[in-house]
Design a protein around this motif. Structure first.
Motif, short mmCIF file in Angstrom:
data_model
loop_
_atom_site.label_atom_id
_atom_site.label_comp_id
_atom_site.label_asym_id
_atom_site.label_seq_id
_atom_site.Cartn_x
_atom_site.Cartn_y
_atom_site.Cartn_z
N PHE A 149 -18.43 41.43 -2.16
CA PHE A 149 -18.59 42.78 -2.73
C PHE A 149 -18.99 43.82 -1.68
CE2 PHE A 149 -18.56 40.28 -6.60
CZ PHE A 149 -17.78 41.07 -7.43
N ASP A 150 -19.59 43.39 -0.57
CA ASP A 150 -19.77 44.31 0.56
C ASP A 150 -18.41 44.80 1.04
OD1 ASP A 150 -22.39 44.95 1.22
OD2 ASP A 150 -22.75 43.06 2.24
N ASP A 204 -24.76 43.50 5.22
CA ASP A 204 -24.92 44.92 4.86
C ASP A 204 -24.86 45.79 6.11
OD1 ASP A 204 -25.17 44.39 2.21
OD2 ASP A 204 -27.32 44.71 2.09
N GLY A 255 -22.93 51.14 -2.07
CA GLY A 255 -22.13 49.94 -2.24
C GLY A 255 -22.80 48.72 -1.63
N ALA A 300 -24.05 45.40 -3.79
CA ALA A 300 -23.56 44.07 -3.42
C ALA A 300 -24.73 43.11 -3.18
CB ALA A 300 -22.69 44.16 -2.17
N MET A 345 -13.60 50.53 -0.97
CA MET A 345 -13.88 51.67 -1.84
C MET A 345 -14.72 52.75 -1.16
SD MET A 345 -14.67 49.63 -5.39
CE MET A 345 -13.53 48.40 -6.02
N HIS A 346 -15.28 52.45 0.01
CA HIS A 346 -16.05 53.43 0.80
C HIS A 346 -17.23 54.03 0.04
CE1 HIS A 346 -12.91 53.10 3.82
NE2 HIS A 346 -12.00 53.38 2.90
N TYR A 347 -17.99 53.16 -0.63
CA TYR A 347 -19.19 53.61 -1.35
C TYR A 347 -20.42 53.70 -0.44
CZ TYR A 347 -16.71 52.86 -5.79
OH TYR A 347 -15.83 52.91 -6.85
N PHE A 385 -16.90 47.12 -1.83
CA PHE A 385 -17.60 48.39 -2.08
C PHE A 385 -17.68 49.29 -0.84
CE2 PHE A 385 -20.20 46.20 -5.66
CZ PHE A 385 -19.12 46.36 -6.52
N ILE A 386 -17.79 48.67 0.35
CA ILE A 386 -17.95 49.47 1.56
C ILE A 386 -16.62 49.61 2.31
CG2 ILE A 386 -19.24 49.79 3.70
CD1 ILE A 386 -21.37 47.91 2.60
#
Length: 419
Positions: free
Chosen positions: A154-155, A11, A168, A172, A162-164, A158-159
């Motif tokens: 998923f990190d 993360d 994100g 994850a 997709m830049h959440y 999403f990060i």
């Protein structure tokens, strides 16, 4: 344990490089709160597995399953209640930690999602201990690997893609924790699960629950007080170095997660063996465990310290290489902090060893002094004398003081337990 510690590290790696140092500092600000709540899981897992393993060693399998089931259901209910409160009051918690502006928004977002998965994180930490007691340690490793891979994949999506941002990262992590908590729950609920433990109709035993909490008080103290101390570190760093100080400490803690996980993993893995042989009255194996454990930890401590010093530069560059001032502060702090790995392994293992021997008082005393009393004293006093260097050296001095106490307890109790 190494795989579990990777959750936070991955993360942080993605957040720092894709969302910036403010988001990175926000996650490090709120993370100790999650670990503080999760400390209950470590308490029930370590304290409960010591009782269950001892009961198995005495040949009472049905009783062992009843104790195991009661502890699992009690923990699940308690974790759910705590998570609801945390979810509702997360913003107030972040403000109490000193978060303002964008830092507050990031920390609140991450914390709110984090509390949704907190019950599963607690289940995950509990089952790590009980998989070993059930003689299925490889299952624990498999679940760690699967959960870790889910978190990493998923990190990235999403990060990185997709830049959440922090949301994100939190989602994850939650996905990995749900897999790590639910799958073992289903496994132990099966009647024919091929292990020595399974979930049965729980029988409420207040005395067993209290003994579990006493036995696991050292693990609870270690994790809960570490969270309190980390919050205190962040407060001192905000005063002395601002958000950059919090970010630097976050990077140092990620390295500490990995190295401490080695000691924690060994302590958790060896504890049920100690408990079983203690219950069976096998003194020769207790002596064997003591001798081999201290030898392994001493060699490991030297190796980890050398690795820390030699690889500090590339390791820190991965996290904060984009900011020269932050990089320099982190590198200097880490090289001072790294000397702790020479010492803390013995203290971590000794606390777990006495938990396994069902002596929660001695175990809790070592943990209390190591993670709370000595550290708070060092954090408050050393910065007055040494400035920012006092922050980085605080934990080293605290571990040295604890080592003196640990040696005293190991020597004074050797005739009681015949190790």
């Amino acid at each position: 344990m190494i795989c579990t510690s990777m959750y936070s590290i991955i993360d942080g790696l993605f957040i720092s490089n894709f969302a910036g140092k403010t988001a990175f500092a926000a996650v490090n600000l709120i993370l100790p709160v999650a670990m503080g709540v999760g400390a209950i899981g470590f308490m029930i897992g370590s304290g409960g597995s010591a009782i269950v393993a001892k009961t198995l060693g005495e040949g009472k399998k049905e009783k062992a399953n009843e104790y195991f089931s009661m502890l699992i259901f009690t923990a699940l209910i308690g974790a759910t209640i705590l998570s609801i409160f945390g979810f509702i009051f997360i913003r107030q918690i972040c403000m109490a930690l000193g978060a303002r502006g964008q830092l507050l928004e990031y920390a609140s977002t991450y914390g709110r999602i984090m509390f949704v998965s907190q019950p599963m994180f607690m289940m995950q930490t509990i089952f790590y201990n009980f998989f070993i007691t059930a003689e299925k340690p490889s299952y624990s490793l498999r679940m760690s690997l699967i959960s870790g891979v889910i978190n990493i994949v998923f990190d990235y999506l999403f990060i990185g893609v997709m830049h959440y941002g922090v949301a994100g990262a939190a989602v994850a992590t939650a996905m990995g924790e749900y897999v790590g908590g639910l799958v073992p729950l289903i496994y132990f609920a099966r009647k024919n699960n091929s292990s020595r433990l399974r979930l049965v109709k729980p029988v409420w035993r207040k005395d067993i629950l209290l003994k579990t909490c006493l036995n696991g008080s050292s693990e609870f103290m270690t994790n809960a007080s570490s969270s309190v101390v980390n919050m205190l570190y962040n407060t001192q760093l905000m005063r002395l170095a601002g958000a950059d100080g919090v970010a630097a400490y976050g990077v140092i803690m990620y390295a500490n997660f990995i190295f401490a996980a080695i000691y924690l993993g060994y302590s958790m893995g060896s504890a049920p063996i100690t408990s079983y042989n203690y219950g069976a009255g096998n003194h020769s194996e207790l002596k064997n465990m003591l001798k081999k454990s201290l030898s392994l930890i001493a060699v490991t401590g030297v190796c980890l310290t050398l690795i820390s010093e030699f690889f500090a530069h590339p390791l820190i560059n991965i996290f904060v290489g984009y900011d020269a001032d932050l990089f320099a502060m982190t590198l200097h702090g880490f090289r001072l902090y790294a000397f702790v790995f020479l010492i803390n392994g013995v203290n971590i293992w000794a606390s777990s060893f006495f938990t396994a021997l069902n002596n929660g008082i001695v175990s809790g005393m070592i943990a209390f002094l190591r993670t709370l009393l000595f550290q708070i004293g060092c954090i408050m006093l050393l910065p007055i004398l040494l400035g920012l260097n006092g922050i980085w050296m605080g934990v080293v001095v605290a571990e040295m003081l604890t080592l003196i106490v640990t040696i005293y307890f190991l020597r004074s109790r050797r005739k009681v337990y015949h190790y």
